[in-house]
Design a protein around this motif. Structure first.
Motif, short mmCIF file in Angstrom:
data_model
loop_
_atom_site.label_atom_id
_atom_site.label_comp_id
_atom_site.label_asym_id
_atom_site.label_seq_id
_atom_site.Cartn_x
_atom_site.Cartn_y
_atom_site.Cartn_z
N SER A 10 42.02 39.63 41.44
CA SER A 10 41.21 37.97 40.92
C SER A 10 40.24 37.60 40.58
O SER A 10 39.46 36.79 39.85
CB SER A 10 42.01 37.05 42.38
N ARG A 11 39.38 39.09 41.39
CA ARG A 11 37.90 38.69 41.04
C ARG A 11 36.98 38.88 39.95
O ARG A 11 37.95 40.09 39.15
CB ARG A 11 37.44 39.83 41.79
N GLY A 12 36.86 37.94 39.63
CA GLY A 12 36.66 38.14 38.05
C GLY A 12 35.04 38.78 37.58
O GLY A 12 35.86 39.37 36.08
N GLU A 13 34.69 38.90 38.19
CA GLU A 13 34.26 40.84 38.06
C GLU A 13 34.22 41.64 38.05
O GLU A 13 33.44 42.81 37.11
CB GLU A 13 32.23 40.56 39.32
N GLY A 14 35.57 41.89 37.95
CA GLY A 14 36.07 43.35 38.26
C GLY A 14 36.21 44.18 39.39
O GLY A 14 36.87 44.64 39.34
N GLU A 15 35.38 43.96 40.56
CA GLU A 15 35.22 44.11 41.84
C GLU A 15 34.81 43.58 42.47
O GLU A 15 34.22 42.43 42.15
CB GLU A 15 34.90 45.83 41.44
N VAL A 16 35.20 43.49 43.88
CA VAL A 16 35.24 43.47 44.92
C VAL A 16 34.05 44.13 46.37
O VAL A 16 34.72 45.06 46.56
CB VAL A 16 35.92 42.30 45.59
N CYS A 17 33.57 43.45 46.69
CA CYS A 17 32.40 44.38 47.88
C CYS A 17 33.66 44.11 48.76
O CYS A 17 34.01 43.26 49.01
CB CYS A 17 30.94 44.28 48.16
N VAL A 18 33.31 45.27 49.96
CA VAL A 18 34.49 45.20 51.10
C VAL A 18 33.94 44.14 52.13
O VAL A 18 34.53 43.48 52.85
CB VAL A 18 34.61 46.41 52.50
N CYS A 19 32.25 43.87 51.62
CA CYS A 19 31.77 42.71 53.32
C CYS A 19 32.41 41.66 52.33
O CYS A 19 32.09 40.30 52.76
CB CYS A 19 30.42 42.69 52.39
#
Length: 125
Positions: A55-64
C-alpha cells in the motif's frame, strides 16, 4: 522461487498468464509450491507487512518504517520479511544502514487472477 512456482503464477516465460484455480485441478507439485506462497501470507504479521509494503505510494518502504508498527523485535520482523522474500512476494535492497522492501511486479495481480473464477452464465427462465 522455483521455476514451478513461477509457472503457477504466470511468471514463466513460456506462458503469458496463469490458469485460474477453477479452470483445472492442480497437480501435486503445483499445489505444494503454491501452498508455500499462501503459507507465507497465512501469518497475521506477514500479511500486515505485505499490506504495508503493497500500500506504500512510493512503491517501496524502509524497514525502519515497518518495525515500529509491531510489538516485535527487529530480528523477528526481519525473519518475517525473509519468509515473504523466499516465497517470491517481495524483494529488497540494502542502502547504507537500512533495507528497503517492495512488492515484486505483478505478484498480487497474478495471485488474484489465480483465485478468481469466471462468473457463471445467467440462467434465463
Amino acid at each position: 522461487m522455483s521455476k514451478q512456482e513461477l509457472k503457477i503464477l504466470g511468471q514463466d516465460t513460456d506462458e503469458g498468464c496463469c490458469q485460474g484455480l477453477a479452470s483445472a485441478p492442480l497437480d501435486e507439485n503445483q499445489a505444494a509450491d503454491l501452498a508455500k506462497i499462501f503459507k507465507a501470507l497465512g501469518d497475521p504479521v506477514r500479511l500486515r507487512l505485505m499490506s504495508m509494503i503493497a500500500s506504500r505510494g512510493e512503491g517501496e518502504v524502509c524497514v525502519c518504517d515497518l518495525t515500529p508498527a509491531f510489538d516485535l523485535s527487529q530480528p523477528t520482523i526481519s525473519h518475517h520479511l525473509k519468509l515473504l522474500r523466499q516465497a517470491g512476494l517481495i524483494d529488497c535492497e540494502r542502502r547504507g544502514t537500512w533495507v528497503y522492501y517492495w512488492v515484486l511486479p505483478g505478484v498480487l495481480e497474478r495471485l488474484a487472477a489465480f483465485l478468481t473464477t469466471a462468473e457463471p452464465a445467467a440462467v434465463t427462465a
